[in-house]
Design an enzyme around this catalytic site. Structure first.
Site: not given
Ligand code: BG6
Length: 493
Positions: A181, A238, A342, A151, A243, A185
């Protein structure tokens, strides 16, 4: 109970952006773990490709450092590490021109045309189309090839469509693996198991019994050196478009007829298409944008977003909260409160399903305490696990005293296995050709169809990002968003 390792067929993974951040932090460690666990056959190779001019040996040196840095010391075994590094090769490639492609093809051809080839595009989205076309035009693609796309797929509906179309000219949809991703999980897959391998939940999984759902993906980190990308994207693109929308789909979908790629994705698509439109008529009531100011995170003082960026003029959101609604029979009237940001108070991602209050309290006259609503809390990270909160009687004498307690199923403790990173599962699914946990083209586009009007409304109505102190839970308007409905954000325990 131990995990089961089923070896995959021999493959070549070609990682474009092979010495980039994602390869370093996620892909190489994930492949190392699968190799160490015995899932990767001896012939399999991993080929890094990028603009840098480095040799195979130098690439192995880069990978060694990446693994030392990103794999826990107790999981890093010298024998496995050496074996893994011997699988690595490197070819210099110019994604925008002809340089290096013949050399890469020659290396791939050494293993023959039947070997599975997985082309992983761990590069900026501007290069997706260029690389996909060259893989095909330079004769690297075979019927047994797959293309893995990170992505973001596009930055709005139009660009996502254009990109999907371009990729579609060179690869069939069943060869394209769009990674989200979060779908890899453990808890996310466990959500499917809970819903569809138990008779208990499905009958109450609807607006008659569920009061509301909350999905929180909170991060402590800030920009992490990704300012160039992030400032153009913002939290909505993002995190929410992909997600969080995907998590929402898995909570809300109708039971698919089988756990197969198209059956599942058909149902996710229906959820995305049923999302109530958010636009200029309601955007101020159901969304919140925020941007972090200086504060403290993880016990240390941290800078504001503007200072991290080195530019005070940006209004990009680093926090977003949304009250989403799904317009169908199952979910009418059940809000899905979504939030991500964030530099929040802690790194914590969870899905919380709150059931409706009991219709009548028979303990009301007994000083038994409040009867709280049942909650199912699915924790994605940290401490992946599931808790079902129930009311019980406090044990022992003293009359009827009620207590809210969790039935706790923390995976690491219950099963005593290492919790694999999402990428481990997904990288092997690519080789197995299993697209169940990857996004189909129409899903990505449907998610943009929901996101586009929000972006447009923010812009047209000049909805500004509100400041929040780093290390808190976001702007106060996010608290107000849910409190207006008489509810509160779930406090992590
Ligand atoms: C990514 C985003 O897809 O996922 C990031 O681009 C983010 O900004 C990350 O920090 C978070 O992934 P995880 O697995 O650490 O929660």
């Amino acid at each position: 109970m131990s995990s089961q390792i089923i070896p995959v067929e021999p493959f070549d993974y070609i990682v474009f952006g092979g010495n980039g951040d994602l390869a370093e932090r996620k892909l190489l460690p994930a492949l190392y773990h699968r190799d160490h666990d015995g899932q990767i056959p001896p012939e399999a190779r991993i080929i890094g490709a990028s603009r840098s001019q480095i040799s195979d040996e130098e690439y192995r040196g880069f990978a060694r450092e990446a693994l030392v840095k990103h794999v826990k010391p107790e999981d890093l075994h010298e024998v496995s590490l050496d074996r893994f590094l011997q699988r690595l090769y490197y070819r210099q490639i110019d994604a925008m021109a002809d340089g290096g492609w013949d050399e890469l093809r020659a290396l791939l051809d050494e293993a023959g045309q039947d070997r599975i080839r997985a082309f992983y595009l761990a590069v900026g989205p501007a290069l997706f189309g260029e690389i996909a076309s060259r893989i095909s035009e330079k004769g690297l693609s075979t019927p047994n090839s797959r293309l893995v796309v990170e992505k973001p797929v596009g930055r709005d509906l139009a660009s996502a469509k254009a990109l999907n179309e371009r990729i579609g000219r060179y690869f069939d949809e069943d060869q394209v693996f769009r990674i989200d991703h979060y779908l890899g999980k453990e808890t996310v897959q466990n959500l499917m198991a809970l819903r569809f391998a138990n008779a208990l939940y499905e009958p109450v999984w609807n607006s008659t019994h569920i009061d509301h759902v909350q999905i929180t993906v909170a991060e402590e980190v800030g920009l992490e050196g990704r300012a160039g990308y992030y400032d153009k994207a913002g939290a909505l693109r993002d995190m929410v478009q992909n997600h969080i929308a995907q998590l929402m789909c898995l909570v809300a979908l109708e039971p698919p007829s089988a756990m197969d790629a198209d059956a599942l994705r058909d149902e996710k698509l229906k959820v995305l298409r049923a999302l109530k439109r958010i636009d200029g008529t309601n955007v101020e009531n159901v969304t919140v944008r925020g941007q972090y100011k200086a504060g403290a995170s993880g016990g240390a003082a941290v800078k504001s977003y503007s200072d991290d960026l080195g530019n005070g003029g940006s209004d990009t959101e680093t926090f977003v909260a949304i009250k989403a609604e799904i317009a169908n029979w199952r979910w009418a009237g059940v809000p899905f409160y979504l939030r991500t940001g964030k530099r929040l108070s802690e790194r914590m991602s969870e899905i919380v399903v709150t059931f409706r209050p009991i219709p009548h309290n028979i303990f009301a006259g007994m000083a038994a305490g409040n009867v709280q609503q049942n909650q199912l809390v699915m924790r994605l990270q940290p401490d992946e696990g599931v808790k079902q909160w129930l009311m019980i009687k406090d044990p022992g004498p003293g009359g009827m005293r009620l207590r809210h307690v969790p039935l706790d199923m923390t995976f690491a403790e219950s099963f005593r296995t290492r919790n694999p990173d999402a990428y481990e599962r997904l990288l092997m699914d690519v080789i197995r050709g299993n697209q169940t946990l990857f996004m189909r083209r129409d899903e990505v586009e449907a998610a943009w169809e929901w996101i586009d009007p929000i972006l447009k409304a923010w812009d047209e109505r000049n909805v500004r990002a509100q400041g929040y102190t780093a290390g808190t839970w976001g702007p106060s308007s996010s608290i107000a968003l849910i409190e207006r409905d008489g509810r509160t954000w779930h406090e992590p325990d």
